[in-house]
Design a protein around this motif. Structure first.
Motif, short mmCIF file in Angstrom:
data_model
loop_
_atom_site.label_atom_id
_atom_site.label_comp_id
_atom_site.label_asym_id
_atom_site.label_seq_id
_atom_site.Cartn_x
_atom_site.Cartn_y
_atom_site.Cartn_z
N LEU A 172 0.90 -1.16 0.00
CA LEU A 172 0.00 0.00 0.00
C LEU A 172 0.93 1.21 0.00
N SER B 295 6.03 -2.82 -9.20
CA SER B 295 5.36 -3.73 -8.25
C SER B 295 3.93 -4.02 -8.70
N ASP C 39 -1.32 3.93 1.72
CA ASP C 39 -0.92 3.97 3.13
C ASP C 39 -0.85 5.45 3.49
N LEU D 99 14.47 -0.92 -8.84
CA LEU D 99 14.82 -0.37 -10.14
C LEU D 99 15.77 0.78 -9.87
N1 MSP Z 1 3.64 2.23 2.68
C1 MSP Z 1 4.73 1.34 2.68
C2 MSP Z 1 4.28 -0.06 2.41
C3 MSP Z 1 3.23 -0.55 3.31
S1 MSP Z 1 2.66 -2.11 2.84
C4 MSP Z 1 1.55 -2.52 3.96
C5 MSP Z 1 5.72 1.76 1.59
N2 MSP Z 1 5.22 2.52 0.63
S2 MSP Z 1 6.05 3.13 -0.62
O1 MSP Z 1 5.22 4.08 -1.28
O2 MSP Z 1 7.32 3.60 -0.18
O3 MSP Z 1 6.18 1.95 -1.63
C6 MSP Z 1 7.15 1.05 -1.46
C7 MSP Z 1 7.08 0.02 -2.55
O4 MSP Z 1 7.18 0.62 -3.85
C8 MSP Z 1 8.30 -0.87 -2.46
O5 MSP Z 1 8.13 -1.88 -1.53
C9 MSP Z 1 8.37 -1.38 -3.85
O6 MSP Z 1 7.41 -2.37 -4.02
C10 MSP Z 1 8.00 -0.15 -4.67
N3 MSP Z 1 9.19 0.65 -5.00
C11 MSP Z 1 9.48 1.93 -4.62
N4 MSP Z 1 10.66 2.31 -5.20
C12 MSP Z 1 11.13 1.30 -5.94
C13 MSP Z 1 12.21 1.14 -6.82
N5 MSP Z 1 13.09 2.07 -7.07
N6 MSP Z 1 12.29 -0.05 -7.48
C14 MSP Z 1 11.35 -1.04 -7.34
N7 MSP Z 1 10.35 -0.90 -6.51
C15 MSP Z 1 10.24 0.19 -5.72
O7 MSP Z 1 6.85 1.34 1.68
#
Ligand code: MSP
Length: 665
Positions: A16, A30, A55, A291
């Motif tokens: 999320l 993702s 989130d 990435l």
């Molecule tokens: N809110 C939390 C997750 C809570 S899950 C119950 C969070 N959010 S986030 O917006 O930071 O998104 C993280 C997710 O985005 C990572 O876990 C990944 O799946 C994806 N990514 C964010 N940056 C990324 C890259 N540069 N490369 C690949 N995936 C990445 O963490």
């Protein structure tokens, strides 16, 4: 008549995403992966449900909202809506988009807390520690002033009265669980990482805050609100029934797709929360890599993010899906590059699959009046088809096995081996020559039947990754049933019926000019980055720069006030050096003296100006733009130019002499 058997259910999730920023292609990756799994599992007979969402609580969102002059709820809603819209536009929507501000989520969190408390796993305590606001986590063993080992940002010292989750009581239970479920954490490297973390001992976890307002209230315990992980993770359960999860039969989840940086929260905290509440545990957590752009994780603060919309506007979503899954080994980090994206597009999609489909269908139309020909029987009754048939049948099993293991890159490689094999077969058999001799008619029929049948198998296997393009090929092959409804287990060579009417061959992936496409994507990217982010924040509209020349017309900007304009700092600059950027037709890399410093600026001037003609010229520079990279070269400012009717840039200049560094007002 027998009633159809209920399909087994399969529930998967993306993380999320935080609503303090907008999605980039890391997040898109993702969600695309989850969508590919959803489509694949449907073709394997499952009733699949996929959750994604937002989130929304926590200090980051609260702070961003404050900066934008909005309430957290208003601010977060605006962003959550944009995330949801992007997933919808890209054809990768969740079957549920859960927001942690949803009422049903609040109820689920409070319910789960109550269960954990009743079971004796919650206690009150006070905690002082170093906290990373960005990652929403305490940094164990850090001292005041230390940086967060994950993101490098400084940690903050926090002391407060909290409710604690007794994570320390779960060390052995978790280790036992991992041992009994060796596939729970994937890939192996992440499993080892988690095992060594848990083996090192677990400390109790603070799960409430009294210092912030923006969170779910702990019932009867004001001013405590739940803090991030004992909030967001529970969203996976809220999405499919919360306290009444058993009514929908979707819990426990089959798969949580996450990025590697949040594996610990999913593989340690989450199962512990569920164990404490006596609830079933998910079957698997799969952590993919990052990435990277210019060898670093993409992030807004580093100024190296790539957004999905410009790519999709220039090439479409399917080439992006294909590229990400083919180029990056799932589970490992991978570098994103526009060059590789367009190379894959032209090579594998335009020249590969697209060309195979169009040449096969064109020849069937030309030589057999648009009807699938009947392959000639072999001595012994079988068809005369070559080993392509066996090859494809074997590939079917192999590809399904690879999809099952989420080895997307290898699965696509295997599918494209079939493409290459049929291509080669056509080249060797030369149907255009066979067509000239009536005595070769039967052989011609076999060759084109084989090509069409191979194409049908390829379309079905590649469907989870390229849903639209493969559906087009499928329909052109005269297949009436939607491809998404085809069961891969039932697919085998020879099911294509001779006599089936084929459709008009249509180009699927037209070849593109690499430099021109990349320049277009970058121009759109630059345009998009000029837009305020987060969307609610007030940002000045900057004058159009040369890089924007190729971008599509933007809607007329709303009127701004003088304070907005005053935010844009422009100065007179003197071009000291100019050279072309390798591999980019339109870009020049300039060193520009702006009075008190020399700035490196990358500008889209190369088609209109020779580098040598720019040296010594005075230009107008926007000097307070965030630095960003174009084709890997950092650009720290923007040169102002008008856009001529043909789109070419015309530099702004002065009739009188002006000193270098003078400000424009
Ligand atoms: N809110 C939390 C997750 C809570 S899950 C119950 C969070 N959010 S986030 O917006 O930071 O998104 C993280 C997710 O985005 C990572 O876990 C990944 O799946 C994806 N990514 C964010 N940056 C990324 C890259 N540069 N490369 C690949 N995936 C990445 O963490």
């Amino acid at each position: 008549m027998s009633t159809p058997r209920a399909k087994p259910k399969y529930y998967l999730t993306t993380p999320l995403y935080y609503t303090n920023g907008m999605p980039h292609i890391g997040h898109t990756y993702s969600t695309i992966v989850a969508d590919v799994i959803r489509r694949y599992k449907r073709m394997r007979g499952f009733e699949v449900f996929m959750t994604t969402g937002a989130d929304e609580h926590g200090v980051n969102v609260e702070r961003s909202a404050q900066k934008a002059g909005k309430s957290p709820q208003e601010f977060s809603t605006e962003i959550a809506v944009q995330w949801k819209r992007l997933w919808d536009d890209l054809g990768i929507p969740g079957d549920e988009f859960i927001r942690t501000t949803d009422e049903k989520h609040h109820r689920t969190v409070q319910w789960l807390f109550k269960r954990c408390r009743e079971n004796g796993f919650i206690e009150k305590g006070s905690y002082t520690g170093q906290y990373c606001v960005h990652d929403n986590a305490y940094v164990v063993d850090a001292g005041p002033g230390d940086a967060c080992p994950d993101c490098g940002r400084p940690t903050e010292t926090v002391t407060e009265e909290n409710y604690f989750f007794k994570l320390s009581e779960f060390q052995q239970k978790l280790l036992d669980f991992y041992a009994a479920n060796p596939d729970f954490i994937q890939p192996e490297s992440r499993r080892n990482e988690v095992l060594s973390f848990v083996n090192g001992g677990l400390k109790n976890l603070s799960i409430t805050r009294t210092t912030i307002r923006w969170g779910i209230p702990v019932p009867g315990e004001a001013p405590h609100v739940f803090y991030v992980w004992f909030d967001a993770l529970i969203g996976y359960l809220s999405a499919v029934g919360g306290p009444n999860y058993d009514e929908r039969g979707l819990w426990p989840a089959d798969l949580h797709i996450v990025g590697k940086e949040i594996i610990r929260f999913h593989a340690v905290y989450w199962p512990a929360f569920l164990m404490a509440a006596d609830l079933p545990l998910p079957a698997q957590i799969w952590a993919h890599g990052w990435l990277l752009f210019d060898s670093e994780k993409m992030s807004k603060s580093r100024g190296n993010v790539v957004r999905p919309r410009p790519i999709v506007n220039a090439l479409g979503i399917e080439p992006l899906r294909y590229y990400l899954l083919r180029e990056i080994v799932f589970g490992q980090d991978g570098s994103f590059s526009y060059d590789a994206l367009v190379t894959r597009y032209n090579g594998d999609l335009a020249n590969g699959l697209g060309n195979l489909a169009s040449r096969t269908l064109t020849m069937i139309e030309r030589y057999f009046g648009g009807e699938i020909p009947k392959p000639a029987p072999k001595v012994g009754g079988e068809t005369d088809a070559p080993s392509t048939a066996e090859f494809a049948d074997e590939a079917l099993n192999k590809v399904m096995h690879l999809y099952d293991r989420l080895s997307f890159s290898l699965a696509l490689e295997s599918i494209w081996e079939i493409v290459a094999m049929i291509d080669k077969y056509i080249t060797v058999e030369k149907p255009w020559s066979l067509a000239e001799k009536p005595e070769d008619r039967a052989h011609l029929a076999t060759v084109l039947y084989t090509a069409a049948e191979g194409l049908r198998i390829v379309a079905a296997l590649a469907h989870p990754v390229l849903p639209q393009a493969t559906q087009k090929i499928w329909s052109q092959l005269g297949q009436a049933e939607p491809l998404s409804g085809v069961q891969l287990d039932l697919l085998s060579w020879g099911q294509l019926k001779p006599g089936t009417k084929t459709g008009k061959p249509e180009g699927i992936f037209p070849r593109v000019d690499k430099s021109e496409t990349i320049a277009r994507i970058e121009a759109m990217e630059q345009e998009q980055n000029k837009a305020p982010e987060p969307p609610a924040a007030a940002t000045a509209t900057t004058p159009a720069g040369p890089g924007a020349a190729a971008a599509p017309a933007v809607a007329a900007a709303a009127k701004i006030c003088i304070e907005d304009f005053a935010k844009v700092e422009m100065r007179v600059g003197l071009v000291k050096t100019a050279e072309r950027v390798a591999g980019a037709d339109k870009l020049l890399q300039l060193q520009v003296d702006i009075g008190d410093e020399v700035r490196q600026i990358v500008a889209g001037l190369a088609l209109a100006y020779k580098p040598e003609n720019l040296v010594g010229r005075k230009v107008v520079v926007v000097t307070n733009l965030q630095p960003r990279k174009l084709r890997g070269v950092e650009s720290n400012g923007m040169i102002v130019a008008a856009s001529a009717p043909d789109g070419s840039p015309v530099l702004a200049g002065f009739l009188e002499d002006v000193p270098v560094g003078a400000k424009l007002k």
